[in-house]
Design a protein around this motif. Structure first.
Motif, mmCIF file in Angstrom:
data_model
loop_
_atom_site.group_PDB
_atom_site.id
_atom_site.type_symbol
_atom_site.label_atom_id
_atom_site.label_comp_id
_atom_site.label_asym_id
_atom_site.label_seq_id
_atom_site.Cartn_x
_atom_site.Cartn_y
_atom_site.Cartn_z
ATOM 1 N N GLU A 274 13.277 -0.360 -47.616
ATOM 2 C CA GLU A 274 11.648 -0.052 -48.039
ATOM 3 C C GLU A 274 10.833 -1.348 -47.728
ATOM 4 O O GLU A 274 9.395 -1.386 -48.004
ATOM 5 C CB GLU A 274 10.779 1.188 -49.771
ATOM 6 N N VAL A 275 11.480 -2.583 -48.224
ATOM 7 C CA VAL A 275 10.671 -4.195 -48.078
ATOM 8 C C VAL A 275 11.009 -4.386 -47.003
ATOM 9 O O VAL A 275 11.625 -5.099 -46.407
ATOM 10 C CB VAL A 275 11.374 -4.453 -49.738
ATOM 11 N N ASN A 276 9.818 -4.825 -45.973
ATOM 12 C CA ASN A 276 9.739 -4.755 -45.351
ATOM 13 C C ASN A 276 9.498 -6.782 -45.195
ATOM 14 O O ASN A 276 8.993 -7.889 -46.170
ATOM 15 C CB ASN A 276 8.094 -4.531 -44.524
ATOM 16 N N LEU A 334 1.835 -6.274 -53.360
ATOM 17 C CA LEU A 334 3.824 -5.673 -53.506
ATOM 18 C C LEU A 334 4.652 -4.246 -54.220
ATOM 19 O O LEU A 334 5.175 -3.907 -53.373
ATOM 20 C CB LEU A 334 4.440 -6.987 -54.632
ATOM 21 N N LEU A 335 3.174 -3.616 -54.801
ATOM 22 C CA LEU A 335 3.231 -2.158 -55.022
ATOM 23 C C LEU A 335 3.483 -1.361 -53.956
ATOM 24 O O LEU A 335 4.138 -1.036 -53.532
ATOM 25 C CB LEU A 335 2.352 -1.586 -55.896
ATOM 26 N N TYR A 336 2.665 -1.472 -53.237
ATOM 27 C CA TYR A 336 2.567 -0.701 -52.115
ATOM 28 C C TYR A 336 3.511 -1.349 -50.838
ATOM 29 O O TYR A 336 3.333 -0.568 -50.154
ATOM 30 C CB TYR A 336 0.524 -1.002 -51.509
ATOM 31 N N HIS A 337 3.830 -2.050 -50.368
ATOM 32 C CA HIS A 337 4.928 -2.872 -49.339
ATOM 33 C C HIS A 337 6.306 -2.307 -50.031
ATOM 34 O O HIS A 337 7.203 -3.019 -49.747
ATOM 35 C CB HIS A 337 4.566 -4.348 -48.982
ATOM 36 N N GLY A 338 5.857 -1.286 -51.490
ATOM 37 C CA GLY A 338 7.717 -1.371 -51.838
ATOM 38 C C GLY A 338 8.536 -2.516 -52.504
ATOM 39 O O GLY A 338 9.770 -2.846 -53.343
ATOM 40 N N GLY A 339 7.750 -4.341 -52.746
ATOM 41 C CA GLY A 339 8.587 -5.265 -53.392
ATOM 42 C C GLY A 339 8.836 -4.583 -55.356
ATOM 43 O O GLY A 339 9.600 -5.024 -56.007
ATOM 44 N N ARG A 352 8.158 -2.576 -62.117
ATOM 45 C CA ARG A 352 9.616 -3.200 -61.777
ATOM 46 C C ARG A 352 9.539 -3.245 -60.859
ATOM 47 O O ARG A 352 9.212 -2.531 -59.575
ATOM 48 C CB ARG A 352 9.595 -3.098 -62.583
ATOM 49 N N ILE A 353 10.885 -4.422 -60.317
ATOM 50 C CA ILE A 353 11.598 -4.008 -58.459
ATOM 51 C C ILE A 353 12.549 -2.552 -59.155
ATOM 52 O O ILE A 353 13.240 -2.455 -60.028
ATOM 53 C CB ILE A 353 12.777 -5.424 -58.613
#
Length: 597
Positions: A274-276, A334-339, A352-353
């Motif tokens: 999920e994290v690019n 970061l939320l929208y990109h899965g971080g 949170r992570i």
């Protein structure tokens, strides 16, 4: 029936929804070549859109007025203008539907069709590859003009018997604002509770799949591993919902298990996540984003990642907005990109992570930004995993610390921060069981009273157990003479430069605490460490090692070797390291690394 057994099939039977209301046109932006040659990228983008429209004609040509799909492709596909190809496609559908309505053909296959349902998948897959992490601007080769022209055509084509509905996945606020600035008819439904399960698999989904796999010794054990590594995505901020698993990684894992392939190791660093990594590179380039990531990587006593408070979400932002170093902007990004994801216990106020895979990729991105070489990190961690010796890992941490802490406020970092930051690098090794803030019951050496305590880090490995206690001395508390500009903001950096020139452990041990330290002023670092008081570093680690929670590891007859260390970070520039024996006695101090300013 394709959806037999699913809720959608039940809703059709109960007449809650009606099938066959739309002709579906699907575009997949992940299929576009991300080339540094603008013309090549634009050609690939045009080809993807035109190929999708041609596939649409192959599926629906028999219902669109008598022409074959080959005729429609020849007459209505514009190789150099996918926007015009879309307009022609919409026009062909509108013409066919008006004829059906005009002739009142209730039995016609298009009788219930309202128009086109446009599905846009992996919306930001293209844009993610064209961001410049150092300038927070779009790369010059990014085909932004072609995209904006296409979305202008989409907007023009929205209407009755035309494009009736649009559903977009992989939406990021940056791509939405920068690339479709005139496309202002969308509604962001990313975090609606009714759709929260759409973007992942539930626990019951994964458990049911594991039960039918052959040779699964423990469904609960494998489910637990998957929950640690790929679960944790909470896609709603105003209600508590069930967290979901990353679908792609889960399916890859299950497929490999089915084929008896060794995907268990890949689970720790899967090919898809999920994290690019391009997005993480952008985040690691920003001081405020790095602070967010480093704070999020910290863990509590239960081993869970630390929740971060947030006050608002930004649903539309431009790439240039990231240059302003606004906290809510970066948290939203970061939320929208899965971080990050919403905290399942308090989603309205905390993020949170989500899981270990995200944590490892975040830690790697931060390390890479500070110039740490991946092979050096891997070598140091492998040495630690094999022998329990943390010296090489601490050398790398000192290098990172010296490159990271270069501003006035950076020197306020606590021992908890240093311990957690070091902990991040250990995440890469799958054999290490890491427990920060390990709870113990300790007995005071002078009072004999039993009180609770916390060891900064306990690391378990099949071959050894390692106990690490961290201490940190603020640079303001060191009596070090320095030269240079004494102006505001320079005093700490001047001291740091003077401190970095000390290359001998004995010399560093004789540095005294300054008048700024109320409790230790006048004492040397060596005197403080060995003072004998219950709160001295030597006494503390001795009490920890004598606690029943630690001695249980030492008493186990499993062949594990024992290692204990006292680590003292001095002024965010130097690290003193003591090996500690089982009785809590310190060996000679060692100076870690050879970093100088």
């Amino acid at each position: 029936m394709l959806f037999e057994g699913l809720d959608v099939a039940k809703d059709v039977r109960d007449h809650k929804i009606l099938p066959n209301q739309y002709l579906v046109l699907r575009l997949n932006f992940a299929a576009v070549e991300r080339s540094c040659d603008t013309m090549r990228a634009e050609l690939s983008l045009s080809s993807m859109i035109n190929n999708s429209i041609m596939e649409f004609y192959r599926s629906y040509a028999p219902y669109l007025g008598g022409e074959t799909h080959m005729q429609l492709i020849k007459e209505r596909i514009y190789k150099d203008s996918p926007a015009e190809s879309l307009r022609q496609c919409v026009e062909s559908v509108e013409e066919a539907l008006r004829i059906v309505i005009g002739e009142n053909e209730g039995r016609h296959p298009l009788a219930r069709v309202k128009g086109i349902y446009l599905l846009i998948d992996e919306y930001d897959a293209l844009s993610n590859s064209y961001t410049d992490p150092d300038t927070t601007k779009w790369n010059a080769s990014y085909p932004a003009g072609s995209l904006q022209g296409f979305y202008a055509a989409v907007k023009e084509s929205i209407g009755h018997l035309m494009i009736e509905k649009i559903f977009i996945t992989g939406v990021s606020p940056v791509a939405l604002a920068d690339l479709t600035s005139d496309f202002n008819v969308e509604r962001d439904v990313s975090f609606r509770n009714t759709l929260s399960g759409l973007c992942g698999l539930t626990r019951d989904d994964v458990k049911a799949a594991l039960k039918i796999l052959p040779e699964v010794d423990s469904v609960e054990k494998e489910l637990s591993d998957l929950m640690n590594f790929v679960n944790g995505y909470h896609f709603c901020y105003y209600n508590k919902v069930e967290p979901v698993f990353n679908t792609t990684t889960c399916l890859e894992y299950l497929q490999n298990r089915l084929e008896n392939q060794p995907f268990a190791l890949q689970l720790h660093n899967p090919p898809h996540s999920e994290v690019n990594e391009d997005i993480l590179s952008i985040c690691a380039s920003s001081p405020i984003a790095r602070n967010i990531l480093e704070e999020a990587l910290e863990r509590n006593s239960n081993g869970a990642f630390r929740p971060l408070s947030y006050s608002k979400l930004t649903q539309k932002l431009k790439l240039t907005d990231l240059g302003e170093d606004n906290l809510s902007t970066w948290q939203s990004f970061l939320l929208y990109h899965g971080g990050l994801t919403f905290d399942s216990h308090n989603p309205t106020k905390q993020m949170r992570i989500p899981n270990l895979i995200a944590a490892r990729r975040i830690a790697a991105a931060v390390s890479d930004r500070y110039g740490l070489v991946v092979k050096d990190i891997d070598r140091a961690i492998d040495i630690f995993a094999a022998t329990g010796d943390i010296t090489e890992s601490l050398k790398l941490y000192q290098d990172l610390m010296s490159k990271r802490d270069v501003h006035h406020g950076d020197f306020d970092k606590t021992e908890e921060f240093h311990a957690n930051s070091f902990n991040h690098s250990l995440l890469k090794n799958v054999l290490l069981t890491i427990t920060p803030e390990f709870e113990v019951t300790q007995k005071g050496l002078s009072t004999g009273k039993v009180v609770p305590g916390r060891v900064d880090l306990v690391v378990l490995h099949p071959r050894h157990v390692t106990v690490i206690e961290w201490k940190s001395i603020n640079i303001d508390f060191l009596a070090i003479e320095s030269t240079g500009d004494p102006g505001q903001g320079h005093a700490r950096l001047n001291k740091a430069r003077a401190l970095s020139r000390i290359s001998d452990a004995d010399e560093l041990l004789e540095v005294k605490f300054s008048e700024n330290d109320e409790w230790r002023k006048g004492k040397t670092i060596n005197e403080w460490v060995h003072s004998g008081h219950d709160d001295s570093p030597q006494s503390q680690i001795k009490q920890y090692l004598e606690s029943p929670e630690i001695t249980q590891f030492l008493d186990m007859d499993n062949g594990r070797k024992f290692h204990a260390y006292l680590v003292v970070v001095i002024g965010n520039r130097k690290i003193l390291l003591w090996d500690v024996d089982r009785g809590g006695q310190l060996e000679s101090a060692r100076l870690v690394g050879d970093w100088y300013e």
